[in-house]
Scaffold this active site. Structure first.
Site, PDB file in Angstrom:
ATOM      1  N   TRP A  46      -0.117   0.447   9.623  1.00  0.00           N
ATOM      2  CA  TRP A  46      -0.285   1.426  10.704  1.00  0.00           C
ATOM      3  C   TRP A  46       0.114   0.886  12.064  1.00  0.00           C
ATOM      4  O   TRP A  46       0.646   1.621  12.904  1.00  0.00           O
ATOM      5  CB  TRP A  46      -1.715   1.979  10.723  1.00  0.00           C
ATOM      6  CG  TRP A  46      -1.940   2.871   9.534  1.00  0.00           C
ATOM      7  CD1 TRP A  46      -2.780   2.660   8.486  1.00  0.00           C
ATOM      8  CD2 TRP A  46      -1.270   4.124   9.257  1.00  0.00           C
ATOM      9  NE1 TRP A  46      -2.669   3.682   7.580  1.00  0.00           N
ATOM     10  CE2 TRP A  46      -1.761   4.592   8.019  1.00  0.00           C
ATOM     11  CE3 TRP A  46      -0.302   4.871   9.919  1.00  0.00           C
ATOM     12  CZ2 TRP A  46      -1.323   5.794   7.435  1.00  0.00           C
ATOM     13  CZ3 TRP A  46       0.139   6.059   9.341  1.00  0.00           C
ATOM     14  CH2 TRP A  46      -0.367   6.504   8.125  1.00  0.00           C
ATOM     15  N   ASP A 102      -6.255   1.282  17.710  1.00  0.00           N
ATOM     16  CA  ASP A 102      -6.390   2.289  16.658  1.00  0.00           C
ATOM     17  C   ASP A 102      -7.631   1.920  15.831  1.00  0.00           C
ATOM     18  O   ASP A 102      -7.659   0.888  15.163  1.00  0.00           O
ATOM     19  CB  ASP A 102      -5.123   2.264  15.793  1.00  0.00           C
ATOM     20  CG  ASP A 102      -5.165   3.280  14.650  1.00  0.00           C
ATOM     21  OD1 ASP A 102      -6.224   3.879  14.417  1.00  0.00           O
ATOM     22  OD2 ASP A 102      -4.117   3.452  13.994  1.00  0.00           O
ATOM     23  N   LYS A 121     -12.131   9.983   8.398  1.00  0.00           N
ATOM     24  CA  LYS A 121     -12.635   8.883   7.572  1.00  0.00           C
ATOM     25  C   LYS A 121     -14.139   8.757   7.801  1.00  0.00           C
ATOM     26  O   LYS A 121     -14.922   9.311   7.039  1.00  0.00           O
ATOM     27  CB  LYS A 121     -11.891   7.598   7.873  1.00  0.00           C
ATOM     28  CG  LYS A 121     -10.427   7.710   7.449  1.00  0.00           C
ATOM     29  CD  LYS A 121      -9.521   6.882   8.293  1.00  0.00           C
ATOM     30  CE  LYS A 121      -8.071   7.255   8.187  1.00  0.00           C
ATOM     31  NZ  LYS A 121      -7.466   7.177   6.886  1.00  0.00           N
TER      32      LYS A 121
HETATM   33  N1  PMP Z   1      -4.014   4.711  11.709  1.00  0.00           N
HETATM   34  C1  PMP Z   1      -4.821   4.345  10.698  1.00  0.00           C
HETATM   35  C2  PMP Z   1      -5.561   3.053  10.811  1.00  0.00           C
HETATM   36  C3  PMP Z   1      -4.964   5.164   9.594  1.00  0.00           C
HETATM   37  O1  PMP Z   1      -5.754   4.785   8.583  1.00  0.00           O
HETATM   38  C4  PMP Z   1      -4.267   6.396   9.538  1.00  0.00           C
HETATM   39  C5  PMP Z   1      -4.406   7.341   8.373  1.00  0.00           C
HETATM   40  N2  PMP Z   1      -4.691   6.830   7.170  1.00  0.00           N
HETATM   41  C6  PMP Z   1      -3.445   6.724  10.602  1.00  0.00           C
HETATM   42  C7  PMP Z   1      -3.329   5.863  11.673  1.00  0.00           C
HETATM   43  C8  PMP Z   1      -2.695   8.034  10.616  1.00  0.00           C
HETATM   44  O2  PMP Z   1      -3.642   9.043  10.775  1.00  0.00           O
HETATM   45  P1  PMP Z   1      -3.210  10.583  10.765  1.00  0.00           P
HETATM   46  O3  PMP Z   1      -2.671  10.865   9.403  1.00  0.00           O
HETATM   47  O4  PMP Z   1      -4.490  11.313  11.027  1.00  0.00           O
HETATM   48  O5  PMP Z   1      -2.208  10.775  11.842  1.00  0.00           O
END
Ligand code: PMP
Length: 373
Positions: free
Chosen positions: A107, A182, A206
């Site tokens: 991510w 994040d 989550k």
């Molecule tokens: N950052 C992290 C740490 C994540 O776990 C996720 C989704 N699994 C995201 C970003 C992306 O999130 P979204 O799909 O809600 O944009």
């Protein structure tokens, strides 16, 4: 065969909600139906929804012990959309218009790639020689040689895909550089120290609710003038100045989050969540470390308490493992496609009982193969 009666949702997100929250939603929906408007039909500026929103703000502030010079922004688009809006909002904080990104997994690499794609002067640390999916240890932030004139440094506290988390709150050696963090997959699983100016952002689906809502916490010193190209709807400074969402919030997700905040408070708050997360993940890691069949490549200091990623030493058995697990009610254990293997997501609402059931299954699966060998 292990006789598994309950079903456990180990999905990485959207993921398990507390049972009390699901029951309360059912009751509230029934009650509202009798009043003529269900919760999903309430006008977002009307009195009933406004009190849900005020309560959510109050409870989240209380949970986090959020200082008054921090703002809560309720947004949409998920964490990924913020990858676009973060540079648009913050890169102009210093005249050099540049930022550094710590890449510790999938991510954070995605965040870096988006800022780069937009054409900003951004650098990745460590340099992106190794694909982030193969990292096993978090980059050491105190040794991290970020440029001193950057507007911010971005990082991901818990890498959901890789199963890697900074064990304590990430800090730079130069604390005057704002960190943009994040926290999508470890939000509300531990206290956060808000004493230095920063920004934390999370998708709700989550630990904090269901899909549709994104939560941004930002210190007011980061709220300058965004770039002119920043869409008004994602102008963090303007949203904070107005003090309420600029458009129609995803009202139902916000209401679910407000119930989750109340649930966490009723359980004793973030320190209790932190203790439970440690207990659950320690138990699973200890089992993996002593088994002959399973292995995790994440080094002990970087192991996530939320998402435990491991492999069967014989990868040919992974599919059978997943199928047999699903048959006994252990659901959504497949690892992310970038990494493979098994991923066990154990957010706040996952009880220890689920982890014990999983370990019992893993033990049984291992014994079955050892007998055959
Ligand atoms: N950052 C992290 C740490 C994540 O776990 C996720 C989704 N699994 C995201 C970003 C992306 O999130 P979204 O799909 O809600 O944009």
């Amino acid at each position: 065969m292990v006789c598994q009666m309950k079903k456990w949702n180990f999905s990485a997100g959207p993921s398990v909600l507390p049972m009390e929250v699901k029951q309360r939603i059912q009751v509230d929906l029934e009650e509202n139906m009798s009043l003529g408007t269900s919760l999903m039909e309430l006008p977002h500026r009307g009195g009933q929804f406004q009190s849900v929103l005020e309560q959510a703000v109050h409870d989240l502030r209380a949970l986090l012990n959020l200082p008054n010079d921090w703002h809560i922004l309720w947004l949409q688009g998920g964490a990924r959309a913020q990858n676009t809006f973060i540079p648009l909002n913050f890169i102009g904080l210093k005249s050099h218009h540049c930022a550094d990104y710590i890449v510790s997994g999938h991510w954070s690499e995605t965040s870096f790639s988006e800022a780069k794609r937009l054409g900003f002067d951004v650098s990745a640390y460590p340099a992106l020689g190794v694909h982030s999916s193969h990292l096993s240890t978090n980059p050491d932030l105190l040794a991290c040689d970020v440029r001193d004139h950057v507007s911010y440094v971005h990082l991901c506290w818990n890498e959901t895909v890789n199963g890697m988390e900074y064990a304590s709150q990430p800090r730079l050696s130069d604390t005057s550089i704002p960190l943009v963090v994040d926290v999508s997959s470890n939000f509300l699983s531990r206290p956060i120290d808000f004493s230095t100016p920063a920004c934390f952002y999370a998708s709700a689906q989550k630990n904090a609710g269901i899909a549709g809502l994104t939560i941004v916490l930002v210190h007011e010193s980061l709220l300058g003038e965004p770039l002119a190209s920043c869409p008004e709807m994602f102008n963090y400074s303007e949203i904070a100045r107005v003090g309420k969402p600029l458009n129609t919030l995803p009202t139902f997700p916000l209401y679910v989050s407000s119930l989750v905040f109340q649930w966490v408070l009723s359980q004793g708050g973030l320190s209790v969540m932190e203790d439970r997360a440690k207990q659950k993940s320690n138990r699973l890691y200890q089992f993996i470390d002593t088994s002959d069949m399973y292995v995790t490549h994440v080094s002990p200091t970087s192991r996530s308490r939320m998402n435990v990623v491991f492999f069967l030493k014989d990868p040919a058995l992974t599919q059978t493992f997943l199928e047999k697990a699903a048959q006994v009610g252990l659901l959504y254990l497949r690892g992310h496609s970038a990494v493979g293997g098994i991923r066990v997501s154990m957010y706040n609402a996952m009880p220890m009982e689920a982890v014990d059931d999983l370990i019992a299954f893993m033990q049984h699966f291992e014994e079955g193969y050892l007998c055959q060998a």
